[in-house]
Motif scaffolding. Structure first.
Motif, PDB file in Angstrom:
ATOM      1  N   GLU A   1      62.988  64.365  37.671  1.00  0.00           N
ATOM      2  CA  GLU A   1      64.228  64.802  37.029  1.00  0.00           C
ATOM      3  C   GLU A   1      65.109  65.600  37.997  1.00  0.00           C
ATOM      4  O   GLU A   1      66.338  65.494  37.965  1.00  0.00           O
ATOM      5  CB  GLU A   1      63.927  65.658  35.797  1.00  0.00           C
ATOM      6  CG  GLU A   1      63.369  64.870  34.618  1.00  0.00           C
ATOM      7  CD  GLU A   1      61.861  64.975  34.532  1.00  0.00           C
ATOM      8  OE1 GLU A   1      61.221  65.266  35.577  1.00  0.00           O
ATOM      9  OE2 GLU A   1      61.311  64.775  33.426  1.00  0.00           O
ATOM     10  N   THR A   2      64.481  66.377  38.873  1.00  0.00           N
ATOM     11  CA  THR A   2      65.245  67.138  39.850  1.00  0.00           C
ATOM     12  C   THR A   2      65.999  66.210  40.789  1.00  0.00           C
ATOM     13  O   THR A   2      67.179  66.437  41.106  1.00  0.00           O
ATOM     14  CB  THR A   2      64.317  68.058  40.660  1.00  0.00           C
ATOM     15  OG1 THR A   2      63.690  68.991  39.779  1.00  0.00           O
ATOM     16  CG2 THR A   2      65.082  68.811  41.726  1.00  0.00           C
ATOM     17  N   THR A   3      65.328  65.147  41.233  1.00  0.00           N
ATOM     18  CA  THR A   3      65.985  64.173  42.110  1.00  0.00           C
ATOM     19  C   THR A   3      67.100  63.449  41.375  1.00  0.00           C
ATOM     20  O   THR A   3      68.165  63.172  41.947  1.00  0.00           O
ATOM     21  CB  THR A   3      64.956  63.161  42.646  1.00  0.00           C
ATOM     22  OG1 THR A   3      63.899  63.870  43.307  1.00  0.00           O
ATOM     23  CG2 THR A   3      65.600  62.189  43.622  1.00  0.00           C
ATOM     24  N   GLN A   4      66.877  63.143  40.107  1.00  0.00           N
ATOM     25  CA  GLN A   4      67.931  62.506  39.314  1.00  0.00           C
ATOM     26  C   GLN A   4      69.184  63.375  39.285  1.00  0.00           C
ATOM     27  O   GLN A   4      70.306  62.887  39.482  1.00  0.00           O
ATOM     28  CB  GLN A   4      67.431  62.244  37.893  1.00  0.00           C
ATOM     29  CG  GLN A   4      66.339  61.201  37.777  1.00  0.00           C
ATOM     30  CD  GLN A   4      65.739  61.159  36.385  1.00  0.00           C
ATOM     31  OE1 GLN A   4      66.293  61.691  35.430  1.00  0.00           O
ATOM     32  NE2 GLN A   4      64.583  60.513  36.248  1.00  0.00           N
ATOM     33  N   MET A   5      68.999  64.671  39.043  1.00  0.00           N
ATOM     34  CA  MET A   5      70.140  65.577  38.980  1.00  0.00           C
ATOM     35  C   MET A   5      70.818  65.719  40.338  1.00  0.00           C
ATOM     36  O   MET A   5      72.053  65.808  40.433  1.00  0.00           O
ATOM     37  CB  MET A   5      69.699  66.947  38.472  1.00  0.00           C
ATOM     38  CG  MET A   5      69.441  67.006  36.977  1.00  0.00           C
ATOM     39  SD  MET A   5      70.854  66.445  35.998  1.00  0.00           S
ATOM     40  CE  MET A   5      72.158  67.514  36.588  1.00  0.00           C
ATOM     41  N   THR A   6      70.034  65.735  41.396  1.00  0.00           N
ATOM     42  CA  THR A   6      70.609  65.803  42.742  1.00  0.00           C
ATOM     43  C   THR A   6      71.485  64.596  43.006  1.00  0.00           C
ATOM     44  O   THR A   6      72.588  64.702  43.560  1.00  0.00           O
ATOM     45  CB  THR A   6      69.490  65.898  43.794  1.00  0.00           C
ATOM     46  OG1 THR A   6      68.720  67.082  43.572  1.00  0.00           O
ATOM     47  CG2 THR A   6      70.074  65.933  45.205  1.00  0.00           C
ATOM     48  N   LYS A   7      71.002  63.432  42.599  1.00  0.00           N
ATOM     49  CA  LYS A   7      71.779  62.210  42.790  1.00  0.00           C
ATOM     50  C   LYS A   7      73.065  62.234  41.953  1.00  0.00           C
ATOM     51  O   LYS A   7      74.116  61.777  42.390  1.00  0.00           O
ATOM     52  CB  LYS A   7      70.930  60.989  42.433  1.00  0.00           C
ATOM     53  CG  LYS A   7      69.881  60.626  43.478  1.00  0.00           C
ATOM     54  CD  LYS A   7      69.065  59.415  43.044  1.00  0.00           C
ATOM     55  CE  LYS A   7      68.154  58.949  44.161  1.00  0.00           C
ATOM     56  NZ  LYS A   7      68.900  58.335  45.283  1.00  0.00           N
ATOM     57  N   PHE A   8      72.971  62.766  40.753  1.00  0.00           N
ATOM     58  CA  PHE A   8      74.164  62.847  39.912  1.00  0.00           C
ATOM     59  C   PHE A   8      75.199  63.774  40.534  1.00  0.00           C
ATOM     60  O   PHE A   8      76.389  63.445  40.632  1.00  0.00           O
ATOM     61  CB  PHE A   8      73.798  63.330  38.509  1.00  0.00           C
ATOM     62  CG  PHE A   8      74.996  63.564  37.623  1.00  0.00           C
ATOM     63  CD1 PHE A   8      75.645  62.497  37.009  1.00  0.00           C
ATOM     64  CD2 PHE A   8      75.498  64.848  37.430  1.00  0.00           C
ATOM     65  CE1 PHE A   8      76.764  62.706  36.206  1.00  0.00           C
ATOM     66  CE2 PHE A   8      76.612  65.072  36.633  1.00  0.00           C
ATOM     67  CZ  PHE A   8      77.250  63.997  36.024  1.00  0.00           C
ATOM     68  N   GLU A   9      74.762  64.936  40.966  1.00  0.00           N
ATOM     69  CA  GLU A   9      75.698  65.928  41.467  1.00  0.00           C
ATOM     70  C   GLU A   9      76.244  65.571  42.844  1.00  0.00           C
ATOM     71  O   GLU A   9      77.280  66.111  43.250  1.00  0.00           O
ATOM     72  CB  GLU A   9      75.041  67.304  41.455  1.00  0.00           C
ATOM     73  CG  GLU A   9      74.734  67.742  40.009  1.00  0.00           C
ATOM     74  CD  GLU A   9      74.216  69.160  39.878  1.00  0.00           C
ATOM     75  OE1 GLU A   9      73.420  69.565  40.747  1.00  0.00           O
ATOM     76  OE2 GLU A   9      74.605  69.842  38.922  1.00  0.00           O
ATOM     77  N   SER A  10      75.586  64.659  43.528  1.00  0.00           N
ATOM     78  CA  SER A  10      76.116  64.182  44.810  1.00  0.00           C
ATOM     79  C   SER A  10      76.982  62.932  44.634  1.00  0.00           C
ATOM     80  O   SER A  10      77.511  62.402  45.611  1.00  0.00           O
ATOM     81  CB  SER A  10      74.972  63.877  45.784  1.00  0.00           C
ATOM     82  OG  SER A  10      74.202  62.770  45.315  1.00  0.00           O
ATOM     83  N   GLY A  11      77.107  62.455  43.365  1.00  0.00           N
ATOM     84  CA  GLY A  11      77.951  61.308  43.085  1.00  0.00           C
ATOM     85  C   GLY A  11      77.274  59.959  43.245  1.00  0.00           C
ATOM     86  O   GLY A  11      77.925  58.913  43.148  1.00  0.00           O
ATOM     87  N   GLU A  12      75.942  59.952  43.449  1.00  0.00           N
ATOM     88  CA  GLU A  12      75.233  58.682  43.642  1.00  0.00           C
ATOM     89  C   GLU A  12      75.018  57.942  42.327  1.00  0.00           C
ATOM     90  O   GLU A  12      74.896  56.719  42.322  1.00  0.00           O
ATOM     91  CB  GLU A  12      73.887  58.930  44.320  1.00  0.00           C
ATOM     92  CG  GLU A  12      73.983  59.449  45.742  1.00  0.00           C
ATOM     93  CD  GLU A  12      72.613  59.691  46.337  1.00  0.00           C
ATOM     94  OE1 GLU A  12      71.839  58.713  46.455  1.00  0.00           O
ATOM     95  OE2 GLU A  12      72.298  60.860  46.663  1.00  0.00           O
ATOM     96  N   ILE A  13      74.895  58.679  41.236  1.00  0.00           N
ATOM     97  CA  ILE A  13      74.750  58.051  39.925  1.00  0.00           C
ATOM     98  C   ILE A  13      75.774  58.661  38.971  1.00  0.00           C
ATOM     99  O   ILE A  13      76.305  59.744  39.227  1.00  0.00           O
ATOM    100  CB  ILE A  13      73.319  58.183  39.360  1.00  0.00           C
ATOM    101  CG1 ILE A  13      72.911  59.652  39.230  1.00  0.00           C
ATOM    102  CG2 ILE A  13      72.335  57.398  40.203  1.00  0.00           C
ATOM    103  CD1 ILE A  13      71.561  59.843  38.568  1.00  0.00           C
ATOM    104  N   ASP A  14      76.024  57.956  37.879  1.00  0.00           N
ATOM    105  CA  ASP A  14      77.156  58.288  37.015  1.00  0.00           C
ATOM    106  C   ASP A  14      76.774  58.958  35.703  1.00  0.00           C
ATOM    107  O   ASP A  14      77.657  59.409  34.968  1.00  0.00           O
ATOM    108  CB  ASP A  14      77.943  57.015  36.698  1.00  0.00           C
ATOM    109  CG  ASP A  14      78.490  56.360  37.947  1.00  0.00           C
ATOM    110  OD1 ASP A  14      78.990  57.097  38.821  1.00  0.00           O
ATOM    111  OD2 ASP A  14      78.411  55.117  38.071  1.00  0.00           O
TER     112      ASP A  14
END
Length: 548
Positions: free
Chosen positions: A260-273
């Protein structure tokens, strides 16, 4: 794909000496792309990037039993009806008629196609539902079809001819379904995965058709073009879909990310929507921050988080041990300090938002330590043990930071307040599901989201030890009888009363420990619309748009 686009643009520049400005991955221009048939497609450059927590265990509509698989298939298939904002609307069925006695539904199919161009026929539904009910296929969701006349008898082997089941293709575009009794949620059921059609020719040619992207045939708004196992899945707009003109996305990239931490990192870096139920989970340590920043959305969710007990286990077969563990959970503190997303302590089996439920204070008190200690003392005596320290329990869960945090909180509470030592055990999703199905555990977490927004969806799985979704080994004749009576009761108030009586029985015997009723916290990138989940957690990507 992006490299190929650049090469094409470079060739066009050289040949036509026309200056063309293109922006890849940034703001889109207002032009449209031209398809191979000369038509324009406004969705050609619109991509959505999402995550799921694990490899989907099965992408076969009648064999899947988990939310990850369902999330993917909801975009690859379409049932007779679809759900819009939780309400059934015409899907493959263009229209339907219901008999005066509410027992017979006649569906008229629209001119829709499979992703390979073949027409979707009424026989494709008959084929799929027969597969789901055929006992040799061991579909865990077979019982959801029991509302159909003769379905239960066929699934249990009491009859051997599917002709005795109330499902008939009157012609290629007409499907007739006869029910055992009036079923107010039947139209909702026809939008559920187990009632999706199957392309019969594909399934007959290859029994493993659903295990790879190559050769996978669906009838939904999207088609699966790539499946890198344990890595990612790519969906692309299905040009054969009957309502393709209203599908705005050209591609959906779904990465498998467990943390979940990696998911949030990806979201906040713009990698996922988007991150939220169905497509990932917000990490617990981010919820308060997102809320303070005004970025957190919380939607209603008809679901429950609970711990199941393996009642065939030497220790967990004791009802007083199960009762002690259930009463000694401090749900309010768990929500306040760990989950933090407005969940509600679950003191029953059915969420408060389900019609007819939620008008009482529950069947037991939250964090009832005195009641828990009394039950524990009695349970130890029945097991021939003198002290709680002699118990060695194992709490299992699928790999997840959130599930681990919840388990650690409850583990500490059981040790502090009951003196019970509990070992934590985590496994990846498919391995964990196998453990539950094979009763290879003592205590195991699971979430249950309503398949349709009715109390029966939360109670039906425990109607017998053989039910594929039971996973506890528990059964009770009176409980089963009450559920059966509820399926034929036509008076709504009387039906709810029967379901409440059943709920009281299962709570009294504690084969599961209800913990909290879900909410659906999620975050979505600016410029992405249509990602609001309904009360069942469904997000129809057909309605999603990317505007920037």
């Amino acid at each position: 794909m992006k490299k190929n686009k650049y090469l094409v643009m470079l060739m066009l520049l050289l040949l036509s000496v026309v200056l063309v400005a293109c922006n890849f991955g940034g703001e889109e221009d207002s032009s449209t792309d031209t398809g191979t048939d000369g038509s324009t497609d406004e969705s050609a450059s619109k991509e959505l990037n999402l995550v799921v927590a694990s490899e989907p265990p099965s992408l076969h509509p009648q064999l899947a039993s988990d939310t990850t698989s369902s999330t993917i298939m909801n975009n690859l298939f379409e049932g007779l009806m679809s759900l819009e904002n939780g309400e059934p609307v015409p899907g493959v069925a263009e229209s339907y008629e219901v008999s005066d006695d509410q027992l017979t539904y006649t569906f008229k199919l629209r001119d829709s196609k499979w992703s390979n161009g073949d027409p979707v026929t009424a026989n494709d539904f008959v084929y799929a539902w027969e597969f789901g009910l055929n006992p040799t296929n061991a579909s865990e969701y077979a019982s959801i079809l029991y509302v159909i006349k003769g379905a239960q008898a066929y699934n249990l082997g009491e009859t051997t001819s599917f002709d005795e089941v109330g499902v008939k293709a009157l012609d290629e575009k007409t499907l007739e379904v006869t029910l055992e009794a009036p079923t107010p949620y039947f139209l909702e059921l026809t939008a559920f995965k187990t009632l999706y059609p199957i392309h019969a020719a594909t399934a007959d040619a290859n029994e493993n058709w659903f295990t790879e992207a190559d050769g996978y045939v669906g009838n939904g708004a999207f088609v699966m073009t790539q499946w890198q196992h344990a890595g990612s899945i790519t969906l692309e707009k299905n040009p054969e879909y009957w309502d393709a003109d209203n599908v705005k996305l050209s591609k959906v990239n779904i990465e498998m990310v467990e943390s979940e931490t990696t998911q949030m990192t990806k979201f906040e870096s713009g990698e996922i929507d988007y991150v939220g139920t169905s497509y990932g989970s917000i990490s617990l340590d981010a919820i308060e921050r997102l809320e303070s920043e005004g970025k957190l959305n919380i939607a209603d969710y008809s679901g429950i988080y609970w711990y199941k007990f393996n009642t065939t286990d030497e220790v967990m077969q004791n009802v007083n041990i199960r009762k002690a563990l259930t009463l000694a959970i401090d749900r309010a503190s768990l929500i306040e300090n760990i989950t933090k997303a407005g969940q509600v302590p679950a003191l029953g089996m059915v969420p408060d938002g389900v019609e007819g439920f939620g008008d009482d204070e529950g069947y037991f008190k939250d964090a009832d330590y005195e009641g828990a200690k009394a039950a524990l003392e009695q349970g130890l005596k029945e097991l021939g043990l003198s002290d709680a320290s002699e118990l060695e329990l194992k709490l299992s869960f699928n790999t997840s930071e959130a599930h681990a945090a919840i388990a650690q909180f409850i583990q500490e509470g059981w040790n502090k307040n009951l003196g019970i030592s509990v070992t934590l055990d985590n496994s990846e999703w498919q391995v964990y599901l196998d453990k539950l199905s094979n009763l290879d555990y003592q205590i195991g977490r699971l979430g249950w989201i309503a398949d349709y927004n009715d109390a029966y969806s939360f109670l039906e799985m425990y109607n017998s030890a053989e039910n594929g979704n039971n996973d506890t080994g528990w059964s009770n004749e009176e409980y089963t009888k009450l559920l059966q009576q509820s399926t034929t009761e036509t008076d709504p108030a009387a039906r709810i009363d029967l379901l409440k009586q059943a709920e009281a029985i299962i709570i009294e015997e504690f084969p599961v420990a209800p913990i909290y009723y879900y909410t659906n916290p999620y975050v979505v990138r600016d410029g992405v619309t249509g990602m609001e989940p309904d009360a069942l957690g469904n997000i129809n990507l057909k309605n999603v748009d990317v505007t920037e």
